[in-house]
Enzyme design. Structure first.
Site, short mmCIF file in Angstrom:
data_model
loop_
_atom_site.label_atom_id
_atom_site.label_comp_id
_atom_site.label_asym_id
_atom_site.label_seq_id
_atom_site.Cartn_x
_atom_site.Cartn_y
_atom_site.Cartn_z
N GLU A 96 49.07 22.42 -38.27
CA GLU A 96 49.98 21.83 -39.26
C GLU A 96 49.08 21.33 -40.38
O GLU A 96 48.58 20.21 -40.34
CB GLU A 96 50.80 20.71 -38.62
CG GLU A 96 51.99 20.29 -39.46
CD GLU A 96 51.60 19.34 -40.57
OE1 GLU A 96 51.08 19.82 -41.62
OE2 GLU A 96 51.81 18.14 -40.40
N GLU A 136 46.67 21.42 -48.81
CA GLU A 136 45.66 20.90 -47.89
C GLU A 136 44.69 21.96 -47.42
O GLU A 136 43.93 21.75 -46.47
CB GLU A 136 46.34 20.25 -46.68
CG GLU A 136 47.01 18.92 -47.01
CD GLU A 136 47.44 18.16 -45.78
OE1 GLU A 136 47.29 18.69 -44.65
OE2 GLU A 136 47.93 17.03 -45.93
#
Length: 768
Positions: free
Chosen positions: A164, A173
């Site tokens: 994740e 990210e």
């Protein structure tokens, strides 16, 4: 599962502290800006200070309270493990960014033969080990305290990877690089990836109100349109595309009258996270315009396809486009976003709009192509990237699955990056039009926040300030000093025919913008003098050698994180007195201020601090203990939040904690108060919200918080918050049951404002 604590601050700390050993016996010096003086100060803290502060200020529980997210990751991972186990395989699972250890434990419980988990942030890695041990799985999971990209090769390649590593932009990210690295070094060739893939959804909208967060209007009203000419804004700002940066918003909370949809939501890009991960740097999306109008922006969200069959979909869609509109999960870790077009585009009903979709390794941007101008021109660093869109299983919800492949055209048709871009006929007047990635050329998008740009565009606010300021200015006589950051107030003062206005502006970009604005509006330099200094360095010689008649501020300072930090203006006034620039005869505007508080029941915001307890059947008490410890020692119990994005209901009347006269000298007694706040409505009290109001005239206040305060005892519970400011939110460690109808129903408070440090101490406890 990477625990995304707050924006990218945790990612920064993970990089900063990976592989380091610290002990409490060591100290670290922390630089802080004193909000009173505006000057940096060094404060000694113990070595764990950064860890504690970042953890305490994080929205950790928001993510872990996202039950849909947890459930769908668990279900998809269990299916991946059991499917391979049923084929007789000895399954090795790699959990990238394990956070609490949840998904590593899910894999072990599902029967994985081997589980490897990695976590780079040392305090979280230690807690993950404690959580794993507390659930009796310490012998089943190998926890490595580093990033997956920094891990050495595994003894055996993993057959299943779960990660994740997503944010509001999906790829912000580093998801693309994380998956590529894992496939190259850590996974088998046929490894199962959870999640399987993702789709990016885009919707074209017309919205002058959203555009006001991005650009100054070409003409800014300084007062009533019939009485005062508008301020003409230099084209360096009005034509500048700004930066290609995401504006993350809770789109479900954006008022519906703010925007008009010009297209249905369409799939702008799709990708799978398998070994052949190839998301083209550019594509062309072809939505049909529903109406004739002006496209200002693209509303953006994404959805995860959790499994290869497409049975499990995790959607970030706002309420109007969600697959389950009656039960849309609240999330603050993954929001929706707005991407502003480089320039507004006229759309005609029924026509196809050529929406160019671009991305690099971490972010997206959008543009609408024009006849004869290819969208992929200057700076095409991604044009030669391999592959294109990988179709995914059909989605559900309002996005038409039949458009998933038809509406996304692959980028190999784009010209090679080495070829010359097509000629732009408007290049002489607008050289930024065809830059591949919008870049701020005026510098002001870097100088001002989106909220500040919106505030500068707020015509009714300037009407109030002009009307309240006018009685303080004697035409052709008043000598005025403006202090603060760029504002329209100096231009209003000049229109009110002050003899001279001295504008303190130490920022070079802002000074240039002021000079250009003065030129366009025929404002002469003798009556409008820009002082190239910090307010605390201004001398009497800088203002003509005489005391000034009026000192003015909004006040606004970009360094202010919390509402009361703008009381820096109070300190400036006291310093100007020491230099005889301000005397007892000098009027001060605004003359006064007050810090207010109201008790509220929040719809969801309180979840960012709530303990977890149990997570998908696992005990995560060690994680709760870490957060509780960090919060108990945090120096920031009050945090800034834009309350208009978070639903809440009022449980008390507004209470004033502190009254300030800007013409007086700060002293220790001003900011000390204790008392009780009674509940006026029943419910659950989760928070106290604080904001500043400025007294600009007798009985007239400009609020940075509640805009229409109900009268005491008013049964209405809704609150209208300022869209252009962030309020200070004090979340109670333990919610309080609110009951109305008696003096014993409410909370006691203790408040202290330190006029030297600019910090406040604020504590609440139930009356009973």
């Amino acid at each position: 599962m990477i625990l995304r604590l707050v924006s990218h601050r945790l990612s920064f700390l993970r990089q900063r502290y990976a592989g380091t050993n610290t002990t409490r016996s060591m100290s670290t010096f922390v630089s802080r800006v004193n909000p009173v003086t505006g000057r940096p100060e060094w404060v000694a803290e113990d070595s764990s200070y950064d860890y504690r502060q970042e953890i305490a200020r994080s929205a950790y529980a928001d993510m872990l309270h996202d039950t849909e997210r947890n459930r769908l990751f668990r279900v998809a991972l269990e299916e991946a493990v059991t499917t391979r186990s049923a084929r007789g395989e000895r399954v090795h699972v790699l959990d990238i960014g394990t956070g609490t250890g949840l998904l590593a434990m899910v894999a072990a419980r599902a029967g994985a033969h081997r589980v490897t988990a990695c976590e780079a942030f040392p305090p979280i890695a230690r807690v993950a080990r404690s959580v794993i041990d507390a659930n009796g799985l310490g012998d089943s999971i190998n926890l490595i305290p580093r990033r997956s990209t920094e891990m050495e090769s595994l003894e055996s390649l993993a057959d299943v990877v779960v990660a994740e590593v997503f944010d509001t932009e999906l790829i912000g990210e580093g998801a693309l690089g994380t998956f590529r690295d894992a496939h190259a070094r850590l996974l088998t060739r046929d490894a199962t990836v959870v999640p399987h893939g993702a789709r990016v959804i885009a919707q074209l909208v017309e919205s002058q109100r959203l555009w006001d967060f991005h650009q100054l209007r070409g003409e800014l009203p300084l007062g009533p349109a019939t009485a005062t000419p508008p301020l003409i804004v230099p084209r360096t700002m009005s034509l500048c595309p700004g930066n290609a940066s995401v504006h993350d918003l809770q789109l479900s909370r954006v008022p519906s009258h703010w925007w008009t949809p010009l297209s249905d939501p369409v799939v702008a890009a799709s990708l799978t996270f398998d070994r052949d991960l190839q998301l083209s740097g550019h594509s062309l999306c072809l939505p049909e315009s529903l109406l004739t109008g002006t496209a200002h922006a693209v509303l953006f969200w994404w959805e995860l396809v959790m499994d290869p069959a497409g049975q499990h979909l995790l959607s970030m869609a706002p309420a109007w486009s969600h697959p389950s509109p009656e039960s849309v999960p609240w999330r603050d870790h993954w929001m929706q976003a707005v991407y502003y077009l480089p320039r507004p585009h006229h759309c005609v009903a029924g026509e196809v709009v050529p929406l160019a979709v671009h991305h690099d390794e971490y972010s997206w941007w959008f543009d609408i192509t024009r006849p004869g101008v290819h969208p992929l021109s200057v700076g095409d660093s991604m044009a030669n990237s391999a592959g294109g869109v990988h179709p995914l299983p059909q989605t559900t919800g309002r996005v038409d699955p039949s458009t998933a492949s038809d509406n996304v055209l692959d980028s190999p048709t784009a010209p090679d990056a080495t070829t010359d871009p097509p000629t732009n006929p408007d290049a002489t007047t607008d050289p930024l039009t065809d830059l591949l990635r919008p870049v701020c050329a005026c510098g002001l998008h870097l100088l001002w926040s989106r909220e500040r740009i919106s505030q500068l565009n707020d015509g009714p606010r300037w009407d109030v300030l002009r009307r309240s300021l006018q009685p303080s200015i004697v035409p052709n006589k008043s000598r005025v000093l403006f202090t603060g950051e760029f504002s329209l107030l100096p231009f209003i003062i000049r229109q009110l025919n002050a003899s001279v206005v001295y504008v303190v502006e130490p920022n070079a970009r802002a000074r240039k913008f002021i000079q250009d604005t003065n030129f366009l509006n025929n404002i002469d330099g003798d009556s409008f003098v820009v002082v190239d200094k910090d307010a605390l360095d201004v001398t009497l010689d800088d203002v003509g050698g005489l005391p000034i008649d009026l000192v003015v501020s909004e006040p606004y300072f970009s360094s202010s994180l919390l509402p009361w930090h703008n009381l820096h203006y109070w300190y400036i006034v006291t310093q100007l007195k020491l230099r005889n620039i301000v005397t007892d005869k000098t009027a001060v505007y605004p003359a006064k201020a007050k810090l207010n508080v109201v008790l509220v029941e929040t719809e969801h915001l309180h979840k960012i601090k709530q303990p977890i307890g149990e997570l998908e059947g696992f005990n995560v008490a060690p994680f709760d203990s870490l957060i509780e410890d960090a919060m108990s020692r945090s120096d920031a119990p009050i945090e800034p939040h834009p309350m208009w994005e978070y639903g809440c209901r009022r449980l008390s009347d507004t209470v004033t904690l502190m009254d300030i006269e800007f013409g007086s000298d700060p002293d220790g007694s001003v900011g000390n108060s204790t008392g009780a706040i009674e509940f006026t409505a029943a419910g659950v009290c989760h928070a106290a919200v604080l904001w500043m109001e400025y007294g600009v005239a007798e009985n007239e206040w400009v609020s940075t918080g509640v805009q229409s305060s109900p009268n005491p005892g008013d049964p209405r519970e809704g609150l209208d918050w300022d869209y252009n400011s962030r309020q200070g939110v004090y979340l109670l460690r333990q919610p309080v049951l609110a009951r109305a109808g008696g003096n014993n129903f409410g909370v006691k408070y203790r408040f202290n404002y330190n006029s030297k440090s600019g910090e406040i101490s604020f504590k609440l406890k139930p009356l009973l």
